[in-house]
Motif scaffolding. Structure first.
Motif, PDB file in Angstrom:
ATOM      1  N   ILE A  62      10.165   3.953 -15.383  1.00 39.63           N
ATOM      2  CA  ILE A  62       9.539   2.679 -14.995  1.00 39.63           C
ATOM      3  C   ILE A  62       9.834   2.367 -13.524  1.00 39.63           C
ATOM      4  O   ILE A  62       8.964   1.924 -12.784  1.00 39.63           O
TER       5      ILE A  62
ATOM      6  N   THR B 297       0.830   3.908 -15.965  1.00 42.06           N
ATOM      7  CA  THR B 297       1.446   2.870 -16.808  1.00 42.06           C
ATOM      8  C   THR B 297       1.074   3.092 -18.274  1.00 42.06           C
ATOM      9  O   THR B 297       1.930   3.059 -19.168  1.00 42.06           O
TER      10      THR B 297
ATOM     11  N   SER C 157      -0.974  -5.369 -20.092  1.00 44.72           N
ATOM     12  CA  SER C 157       0.188  -5.996 -19.433  1.00 44.72           C
ATOM     13  C   SER C 157       0.188  -7.520 -19.486  1.00 44.72           C
ATOM     14  O   SER C 157       1.207  -8.143 -19.190  1.00 44.72           O
TER      15      SER C 157
ATOM     16  N   PHE D 257       6.508  -3.505 -20.217  1.00 51.85           N
ATOM     17  CA  PHE D 257       6.914  -2.133 -20.562  1.00 51.85           C
ATOM     18  C   PHE D 257       7.788  -2.130 -21.818  1.00 51.85           C
ATOM     19  O   PHE D 257       7.941  -1.120 -22.477  1.00 51.85           O
TER      20      PHE D 257
END
Length: 495
Positions: free
Chosen positions: A372, A474, A463, A393
């Motif tokens: 990340i 991502t 997200s 995440f």
């Protein structure tokens, strides 16, 4: 420059170390280290016992260490000119104050607080807007200049309270050269007869400062502009003691973006942290704050802006410090912080990001977190953003940002539905950024739209935000199952 340079940072432990104090310390440090064998001394000026704050000295020491300003001599550090707390040097000051009395350059004053107040009221009534104890008023007050010798001896013997005041000459021009401002001159008639020794036997800042700078062999006094008006009193004392004064440099004020000096109140209203402790607690990069503060009143004379401590030491010179105030530009500080964060490898950031994640109640897997960090690095301004901005995440978004929802259009659900269909056909091993991007291209080709109509709602779905790190890497990191679940949730909730 002949001889080795000795400078001192001499704060009072009356509160947390102010950001302006840290800049003063930094300029002293850069100046000392830029000269061969230069010595950086920390001296704690704790003679004002009424304003002493428990823990303030500790805060000063920790703040300097955090910023990388390593002290050569000081409390807890030792050195041949100690002790380095003024409260532990009391006897010395008394002896020097008495010396000035004997030489006729200072005198005992026995006035009570009530008598001093009466004097000020009397002068205000007769049209003096800023009355002070000086060459004119001293002759109508109760002191060793107006009382007979026997009376003075009797009062001293009986142990009545007194202060020792500096006898400032009535008509004298006091000139000295300031390393930043050039020649500065003051008329002595504008100065008061400064108290040198208080009734509790403690010196005031002025006496202690001059005596210690001399005894500690300080060669250069680099301090804030607010001390410029005190400099003539100090110059007079050097003259009366017969000592060579150190070179002096008075640094420009730090200004608020809205104009005027950056006071505590102004800083708070403008969202600027005012104490070094705030920057430590908010986990700013110390290199960023140092680089930013170095440029707050100084520049190397070219367009460069980014320098390590070693480079700053190499470049720093007092003749490049400005006379005018320097505006504290918080956005610029954030720019520096972003730069220094991006310079640091994920390996180095990992323990700090992990600690912040744990504070937020998350317990991420080490390998996952290390993936990340590089992905987020170009998007964050402060280290906590890895967790606050990157929270998605670790868990599905509970809500969608209002700004981001404006990107959700009538055809968003349909386009995302088509994309999910393609994701479901993919094997786990082919679920990687490049192929995920190909699938986006397939959908926009089939529906004859641009990238935006699919990419925007896709980002919102995975997200909850309208911005963030590169989208396909991502999604790869989130994995197939999570991505599909989040898109389907968004279609259901947003329609």
């Amino acid at each position: 420059m002949e001889g080795s340079v000795r400078v001192r940072f001499a704060p009072s432990p009356t509160g947390l170390l102010h950001i302006g104090g840290l800049r003063t310390a930094l300029y002293n440090y850069l100046f000392a280290k830029g000269h061969r064998d230069g010595v950086f001394v920390l001296r704690i000026e704790d003679t004002d016992q009424a304003r002493y704050v428990e823990g303030a000295e500790n805060d000063i020491v920790e703040s300097l260490e955090w910023a990388g300003l390593n002290v050569d001599e000081g409390p807890g550090k030792g050195g041949e000119f100690g002790p380095y707390r003024q409260s532990e040097r009391k006897e010395r000051y008394e002896q020097y104050a008495e010396q000035l009395v004997e030489q006729g350059h200072a005198y005992y004053a026995f006035d009570t607080p009530v008598e001093l107040e009466d004097m000020r009221e009397r002068l205000k009534k007769s049209g003096n807007p800023s009355p002070k104890y000086d060459a004119i008023t001293r002759m109508s007050m109760k002191n060793s200049l107006t009382l007979p010798r026997e009376e003075v001896d009797r009062i001293l013997e009986e142990g009545e309270e007194y202060v020792i005041r500096l006898k400032v000459p009535r008509r004298e021009t006091i000139r000295f050269e300031d390393e930043i401002r050039g020649f500065v001159s003051f008329e002595s008639k504008g100065l008061d007869d400064q108290v040198l020794l208080k009734s509790d036997g403690m010196p005031t800042y002025h006496l202690a400062n001059v005596v210690d700078d001399h005894l500690m062999e300080i060669t250069d006094v680099i301090r804030g502009e607010e001390w410029l008006s005190s400099a003539p009193k100090h110059i007079l004392m050097y003259e009366y003691f017969g000592w060579e004064p150190p070179r002096m440099a008075h640094l420009p004020l730090i200004m608020s973006p809205s104009g005027g000096k950056l006071s505590k109140r102004k800083a708070e209203s403008e969202g600027i942290p005012i104490n070094t402790r705030d920057y430590i607690e908010q986990e700013f990069e110390p290199e960023a704050l140092v680089n930013f503060l170095a440029y707050l009143g100084w520049s190397p004379g070219d367009d460069s802006e980014l320098h390590t401590m070693d480079e700053l030491i190499e470049l720093f010179a007092l003749d490049r410090v400005s006379k005018g105030g320097a505006v504290f530009d918080y956005k610029k500080l954030i720019w520096y912080n972003e730069h220094y964060l991006r310079e640091k490898p994920a390996e180095q950031l990992y323990p700090r990001v992990k600690a912040i994640a744990e504070e937020h109640g998350l317990s991420p897997d080490e390998a996952y977190l290390k993936e990340i960090i590089p992905l987020m690095k170009d998007r964050v301004s402060k280290i906590e953003d890895f967790v606050t901005m990157g929270r998605f995440f670790f868990e599905d978004p509970e809500e969608y940002e209002e700004q981001a929802l404006k990107k959700w259009k009538d055809n968003s659900a349909e386009l995302l539905g088509a994309y999910v269909g393609k994701l479901k056909e993919m094997d786990e091993e082919e679920f990687e950024a490049g192929k995920l991007k190909d699938k986006i291209k397939e959908v926009i080709g089939e529906y004859d739209v641009g990238f935006g109509p699919l990419m925007m709602p896709l980002r919102v779905a995975v997200s909850g935000m309208g911005y963030g790190p590169d989208l396909t890497p991502t999604i790869e990191l989130l994995g197939k199952e999570t991505t599909i679940r989040r898109i389907e949730t968004a279609i259901k909730r947003l329609g």
